[in-house]
Write an enzyme that holds these catalytic residues in place. Structure first.
Site, PDB file in Angstrom:
ATOM      1  N   ASP A  20      -1.742  -1.449   6.364  1.00 29.23           N
ATOM      2  CA  ASP A  20      -1.178  -0.323   7.287  1.00 29.23           C
ATOM      3  C   ASP A  20      -2.916   0.445   7.689  1.00 29.23           C
ATOM      4  O   ASP A  20      -3.233   0.616   9.476  1.00 29.23           O
ATOM      5  CB  ASP A  20      -0.705   1.368   7.518  1.00 29.23           C
ATOM      6  N   ASP A  44       0.364  -1.109   0.079  1.00 29.79           N
ATOM      7  CA  ASP A  44       0.180   0.016   0.527  1.00 29.79           C
ATOM      8  C   ASP A  44       0.656   1.233   0.072  1.00 29.79           C
ATOM      9  O   ASP A  44       2.051   1.504   0.428  1.00 29.79           O
ATOM     10  CB  ASP A  44      -0.923  -0.406   1.310  1.00 29.79           C
ATOM     11  N   ASP A  68      -0.072   4.846   1.172  1.00 23.33           N
ATOM     12  CA  ASP A  68      -0.922   6.299   1.508  1.00 23.33           C
ATOM     13  C   ASP A  68      -0.584   5.837   3.623  1.00 23.33           C
ATOM     14  O   ASP A  68      -1.614   4.972   3.414  1.00 23.33           O
ATOM     15  CB  ASP A  68      -2.053   6.397   1.944  1.00 23.33           C
TER      16      ASP A  68
END
Length: 205
Positions: free
Chosen positions: A174, A19, A21
């Site tokens: 995250d 990922d 961001d």
């Protein structure tokens, strides 16, 4: 040198999928400031709790959740406003070094892709801003698929582009939305980089 213990992929991993961001790059603070300003223009007061609830979702459902009565034209307008404001300040971004260190360590050894629910223009500029775009063989974003995270579409496409099977991939995320996206795509091991904890177990030997 950054410590990558706890985030190493197991022997036999076919590809690493990251990922962007909040995982590779610390963008969430900047996004929070931008969206607070943009949503405020349209009468929505965004709290930190609301923002973190929606973090990791693709931008269309994110904007629609903030402005549930908005039509498609307004959603598109607000989306553009938010992204444009973000792009003005990407020079302020910093990489999340403990995750980027994993990508640096395996660069050129196994295929790697960025798999993001963000807009391509923002993701590409973010990666360039912190000097890590060259580490990745592919970048897949919400612009490339029908449904963004938490749907698995971006992961399916990334694995297709890299020519790898889900059962031998490792993902780094995250947020719960991102983890759900990766696991729904059949990836057996997903690292939650917020606390270095693995979700799932993989033995690729």
């Amino acid at each position: 040198m950054n410590d990558i213990r706890g985030l190493e992929p197991p022997t036999g991993t076919a590809a690493l999928l990251f990922d962007c961001d909040g995982t590779l790059v610390d963008t969430l603070g900047l996004y929070r400031r931008c969206w607070t300003q943009v949503f405020g223009r349209h009468g929505f007061v965004m709290t930190d709790e609301w923002f973190h609830t929606w973090a990791g979702h693709s931008i269309d459902p994110f904007v629609r959740a903030a402005l549930p009565s908005a039509g498609d034209e307004l959603v598109a307008e607000v989306t553009t406003q938010g992204i444009d404001l973000f792009l003005e300040s990407t020079h302020l971004l910093e990489p999340r070094e403990h995750v980027v260190a994993v990508a640096r360590a395996w660069h050129g050894r196994i295929p790697m892709a960025v798999v993001s629910g963000g807009q391509r223009v923002a993701v590409e500029q973010t990666l360039e801003a912190v000097g890590i775009r060259h580490l990745f063989d592919a970048v897949v974003t919400v612009n490339d698929v029908v449904s963004g995270k938490p749907a698995p579409d971006v992961y399916f496409l990334a694995m297709q582009v890299l020519g790898v099977d889900a059962g031998r991939c490792v993902a780094y995320e995250d947020t719960s939305s991102g983890i759900d996206s990766a696991t729904a795509a059949g990836i057996p091991l997903v690292f939650d980089v917020g606390d270095h904890s693995p979700v799932g177990i993989a033995d690729f030997r």
